[in-house]
Design a protein around this motif. Structure first.
Motif, PDB file in Angstrom:
ATOM      1  N   THR A  29       0.790  -1.223   0.000  1.00 23.85           N
ATOM      2  CA  THR A  29       0.000   0.000   0.000  1.00 23.85           C
ATOM      3  C   THR A  29       0.825   1.277   0.000  1.00 23.85           C
ATOM      4  O   THR A  29       0.362   2.295  -0.512  1.00 23.85           O
ATOM      5  CB  THR A  29      -0.951   0.036   1.209  1.00 23.85           C
ATOM      6  N   GLU A  30       2.010   1.237   0.610  1.00 20.23           N
ATOM      7  CA  GLU A  30       2.812   2.456   0.620  1.00 20.23           C
ATOM      8  C   GLU A  30       4.256   2.181   1.014  1.00 20.23           C
ATOM      9  O   GLU A  30       4.556   1.168   1.641  1.00 20.23           O
ATOM     10  CB  GLU A  30       2.231   3.503   1.569  1.00 20.23           C
ATOM     11  N   ARG A  31       5.124   3.092   0.592  1.00 15.94           N
ATOM     12  CA  ARG A  31       6.511   3.093   1.045  1.00 15.94           C
ATOM     13  C   ARG A  31       6.544   3.989   2.274  1.00 15.94           C
ATOM     14  O   ARG A  31       6.015   5.106   2.263  1.00 15.94           O
ATOM     15  CB  ARG A  31       7.431   3.649  -0.037  1.00 15.94           C
ATOM     16  N   VAL A  32       7.159   3.487   3.340  1.00 10.45           N
ATOM     17  CA  VAL A  32       7.264   4.237   4.587  1.00 10.45           C
ATOM     18  C   VAL A  32       8.736   4.559   4.810  1.00 10.45           C
ATOM     19  O   VAL A  32       9.561   3.646   4.922  1.00 10.45           O
ATOM     20  CB  VAL A  32       6.687   3.436   5.776  1.00 10.45           C
ATOM     21  N   ASP A  33       9.062   5.839   4.855  1.00  6.06           N
ATOM     22  CA  ASP A  33      10.444   6.281   5.025  1.00  6.06           C
ATOM     23  C   ASP A  33      10.747   6.658   6.476  1.00  6.06           C
ATOM     24  O   ASP A  33       9.832   6.848   7.283  1.00  6.06           O
ATOM     25  CB  ASP A  33      10.723   7.486   4.123  1.00  6.06           C
ATOM     26  N   ASP A  34      12.029   6.771   6.763  1.00  9.67           N
ATOM     27  CA  ASP A  34      12.525   7.296   8.035  1.00  9.67           C
ATOM     28  C   ASP A  34      12.022   6.534   9.256  1.00  9.67           C
ATOM     29  O   ASP A  34      11.547   7.124  10.223  1.00  9.67           O
ATOM     30  CB  ASP A  34      12.188   8.788   8.173  1.00  9.67           C
ATOM     31  N   ILE A  35      12.136   5.219   9.210  1.00 13.33           N
ATOM     32  CA  ILE A  35      11.737   4.376  10.334  1.00 13.33           C
ATOM     33  C   ILE A  35      12.981   4.105  11.175  1.00 13.33           C
ATOM     34  O   ILE A  35      13.981   3.598  10.669  1.00 13.33           O
ATOM     35  CB  ILE A  35      11.135   3.046   9.854  1.00 13.33           C
ATOM     36  N   ASN A  36      12.927   4.465  12.448  1.00 14.18           N
ATOM     37  CA  ASN A  36      14.045   4.204  13.349  1.00 14.18           C
ATOM     38  C   ASN A  36      14.020   2.738  13.768  1.00 14.18           C
ATOM     39  O   ASN A  36      13.028   2.264  14.315  1.00 14.18           O
ATOM     40  CB  ASN A  36      13.965   5.106  14.583  1.00 14.18           C
ATOM     41  N   THR A  37      15.112   2.040  13.489  1.00 14.73           N
ATOM     42  CA  THR A  37      15.226   0.628  13.847  1.00 14.73           C
ATOM     43  C   THR A  37      16.528   0.418  14.607  1.00 14.73           C
ATOM     44  O   THR A  37      17.355   1.328  14.699  1.00 14.73           O
ATOM     45  CB  THR A  37      15.230  -0.283  12.596  1.00 14.73           C
ATOM     46  N   VAL A  38      16.736  -0.787  15.117  1.00 10.63           N
ATOM     47  CA  VAL A  38      17.994  -1.103  15.796  1.00 10.63           C
ATOM     48  C   VAL A  38      19.172  -1.064  14.823  1.00 10.63           C
ATOM     49  O   VAL A  38      20.323  -0.998  15.236  1.00 10.63           O
ATOM     50  CB  VAL A  38      17.941  -2.475  16.507  1.00 10.63           C
ATOM     51  N   HIS A  39      18.889  -1.089  13.533  1.00  6.69           N
ATOM     52  CA  HIS A  39      19.925  -1.037  12.497  1.00  6.69           C
ATOM     53  C   HIS A  39      20.053   0.364  11.896  1.00  6.69           C
ATOM     54  O   HIS A  39      20.654   0.522  10.837  1.00  6.69           O
ATOM     55  CB  HIS A  39      19.626  -2.048  11.392  1.00  6.69           C
ATOM     56  N   GLY A  40      19.452   1.350  12.539  1.00  6.80           N
ATOM     57  CA  GLY A  40      19.481   2.717  12.030  1.00  6.80           C
ATOM     58  C   GLY A  40      18.184   3.066  11.323  1.00  6.80           C
ATOM     59  O   GLY A  40      17.207   2.320  11.363  1.00  6.80           O
ATOM     60  N   VAL A  41      18.187   4.215  10.667  1.00  2.00           N
ATOM     61  CA  VAL A  41      16.993   4.683   9.953  1.00  2.00           C
ATOM     62  C   VAL A  41      16.881   3.907   8.641  1.00  2.00           C
ATOM     63  O   VAL A  41      17.842   3.809   7.886  1.00  2.00           O
ATOM     64  CB  VAL A  41      17.075   6.197   9.686  1.00  2.00           C
ATOM     65  N   GLN A  42      15.691   3.342   8.410  1.00  2.00           N
ATOM     66  CA  GLN A  42      15.455   2.545   7.208  1.00  2.00           C
ATOM     67  C   GLN A  42      14.099   2.887   6.613  1.00  2.00           C
ATOM     68  O   GLN A  42      13.297   3.598   7.221  1.00  2.00           O
ATOM     69  CB  GLN A  42      15.501   1.049   7.549  1.00  2.00           C
ATOM     70  N   TRP A  43      13.855   2.353   5.430  1.00  2.83           N
ATOM     71  CA  TRP A  43      12.536   2.456   4.825  1.00  2.83           C
ATOM     72  C   TRP A  43      11.964   1.057   4.676  1.00  2.83           C
ATOM     73  O   TRP A  43      12.691   0.072   4.700  1.00  2.83           O
ATOM     74  CB  TRP A  43      12.588   3.187   3.481  1.00  2.83           C
ATOM     75  N   ALA A  44      10.652   0.978   4.524  1.00  3.10           N
ATOM     76  CA  ALA A  44       9.971  -0.311   4.382  1.00  3.10           C
ATOM     77  C   ALA A  44       8.767  -0.123   3.473  1.00  3.10           C
ATOM     78  O   ALA A  44       8.374   0.999   3.159  1.00  3.10           O
ATOM     79  CB  ALA A  44       9.522  -0.838   5.738  1.00  3.10           C
ATOM     80  N   VAL A  45       8.192  -1.233   3.067  1.00  5.56           N
ATOM     81  CA  VAL A  45       6.938  -1.218   2.313  1.00  5.56           C
ATOM     82  C   VAL A  45       5.852  -1.770   3.221  1.00  5.56           C
ATOM     83  O   VAL A  45       6.004  -2.857   3.795  1.00  5.56           O
ATOM     84  CB  VAL A  45       7.041  -2.061   1.016  1.00  5.56           C
ATOM     85  N   LYS A  46       4.785  -1.003   3.372  1.00 11.76           N
ATOM     86  CA  LYS A  46       3.641  -1.467   4.162  1.00 11.76           C
ATOM     87  C   LYS A  46       2.765  -2.313   3.253  1.00 11.76           C
ATOM     88  O   LYS A  46       2.461  -1.923   2.121  1.00 11.76           O
ATOM     89  CB  LYS A  46       2.832  -0.298   4.713  1.00 11.76           C
ATOM     90  N   ALA A  47       2.375  -3.491   3.756  1.00 13.69           N
ATOM     91  CA  ALA A  47       1.563  -4.396   2.943  1.00 13.69           C
ATOM     92  C   ALA A  47       0.684  -5.265   3.832  1.00 13.69           C
ATOM     93  O   ALA A  47       1.016  -5.522   4.991  1.00 13.69           O
ATOM     94  CB  ALA A  47       2.465  -5.297   2.102  1.00 13.69           C
ATOM     95  N   THR A  48      -0.406  -5.720   3.257  1.00  9.78           N
ATOM     96  CA  THR A  48      -1.196  -6.773   3.873  1.00  9.78           C
ATOM     97  C   THR A  48      -0.760  -8.059   3.186  1.00  9.78           C
ATOM     98  O   THR A  48      -0.663  -8.114   1.960  1.00  9.78           O
ATOM     99  CB  THR A  48      -2.698  -6.518   3.684  1.00  9.78           C
TER     100      THR A  48
END
Length: 126
Positions: A29-48
């Protein structure tokens, strides 16, 4: 019968190890940017994600974040198109010795596509 799925060229909330080898339908459904993770700032794809077969068949993971690089790149191009992606979850080849094997989506067979269409047509949209 028309094929409504795009083929694919860990995940947050998905039990990747449990789902390895399973046929999955991704509704990105969308690309999500600037997610803080234990591996640093990353992006992900939100999906069902709907599991078609295997031990978790019938499970649906709503609005989960897909972080593994190869996997998210496999579904990214379908964000905003309304076209789900169908593939069998597996592991590819490590890019270098000592690196983890990446999570990938293997192209579905004709039998996989037929099974997924039945699940897709019977689902209750979220």
């Amino acid at each position: 019968m028309s094929n409504p799925f795009a083929n694919p060229a860990g995940m947050d909330g998905l039990p990747l190890d449990e789902l390895e080898g399973s046929l999955l339908i991704f509704e990105p459904t969308e690309r999500v940017d600037d997610i803080n993770t234990v591996h640093g700032v990353q992006w992900a794809v939100k999906a069902t994600v709907t599991v078609v077969d295997g031990d978790n068949a019938g499970e649906t993971y709503v609005d989960t974040l897909v972080f593994p690089r190869v996997l998210k790149n496999s579904i990214l191009k379908q964000v905003g198109t309304g076209t789900p992606v169908l593939g069998r979850l597996g592991k590819g080849q490590a890019s270098q010795k000592g690196y983890n094997k990446p999570w990938i989506l293997e192209d579905p067979t004709d039998a996989d596509t037929k099974a997924a269409i039945k699940v897709w047509n019977a689902r209750t949209p979220f």
